[in-house]
Design a protein around this motif. Sequence first.
Motif, PDB file in Angstrom:
ATOM      1  N   THR A  62      -1.158   2.796   2.002  1.00 28.99           N
ATOM      2  CA  THR A  62      -1.624   1.476   2.408  1.00 28.99           C
ATOM      3  C   THR A  62      -0.468   0.483   2.409  1.00 28.99           C
ATOM      4  O   THR A  62      -0.338  -0.358   3.298  1.00 28.99           O
ATOM      5  N   ARG A  63       0.391   0.586   1.397  1.00 28.67           N
ATOM      6  CA  ARG A  63       1.533  -0.333   1.308  1.00 28.67           C
ATOM      7  C   ARG A  63       2.481  -0.142   2.500  1.00 28.67           C
ATOM      8  O   ARG A  63       2.940  -1.121   3.088  1.00 28.67           O
ATOM      9  N   THR A  90      -0.143  -2.646  -8.245  1.00 27.36           N
ATOM     10  CA  THR A  90      -0.360  -1.280  -8.733  1.00 27.36           C
ATOM     11  C   THR A  90      -1.670  -0.697  -8.226  1.00 27.36           C
ATOM     12  O   THR A  90      -1.845   0.522  -8.245  1.00 27.36           O
ATOM     13  N   LYS A  91      -2.588  -1.518  -7.759  1.00 24.31           N
ATOM     14  CA  LYS A  91      -3.889  -1.032  -7.292  1.00 24.31           C
ATOM     15  C   LYS A  91      -3.862  -0.624  -5.821  1.00 24.31           C
ATOM     16  O   LYS A  91      -4.856  -0.148  -5.296  1.00 24.31           O
ATOM     17  N   SER A  98      -2.505   1.791  -2.791  1.00 26.16           N
ATOM     18  CA  SER A  98      -1.902   3.119  -2.632  1.00 26.16           C
ATOM     19  C   SER A  98      -0.593   3.019  -1.849  1.00 26.16           C
ATOM     20  O   SER A  98      -0.334   2.040  -1.142  1.00 26.16           O
ATOM     21  N   ARG A  99       0.225   4.066  -1.981  1.00 24.94           N
ATOM     22  CA  ARG A  99       1.526   4.072  -1.318  1.00 24.94           C
ATOM     23  C   ARG A  99       1.374   4.041   0.215  1.00 24.94           C
ATOM     24  O   ARG A  99       2.093   3.340   0.912  1.00 24.94           O
TER      25      ARG A  99
END
Length: 133
Positions: A121-122, A115-116, A118-119
């Motif tokens: 970065t993922r 959850t830490k 960001s979209r």
Amino acid sequence: LDGCTKHSAGTPGPIYNPPPGCFGDRLGFGAAKVTSWDKEKSKTKSMKVKVQEIAPNHYNINHAKTEPSGFNYSVPKGVGNNFIDKFVKEKWTDAKTKKEIPGPGTYDMQNYDDTKISRGTRHCQLRNISRSP
């Protein structure tokens, strides 16, 4: 001393080299021994294989390849020499305890909270690219 002088007059000196028997740029003087062609011809005539005339009883057909037969294979005698045992032994991490390599999903790939992240970065991590310019 007269004997030594007389003997030395008949022997060659220490630098003396006898000339070679033939020259390198031309053939030798003596005739070389060569087998005559007449002998070669007679040798090939005597070694010639005589061919028999064709007759009905000179030909035998082998039907063994067309008839059904049993299985023709061998079984290995040594224990652990077949491909299944070799494949299983490759998967062991320790041969004494016979402990196998853990399969996929046994351990977590990441030990942190998703959850830490960001979209963006993922998605960059999934596509194997970096966010830095």
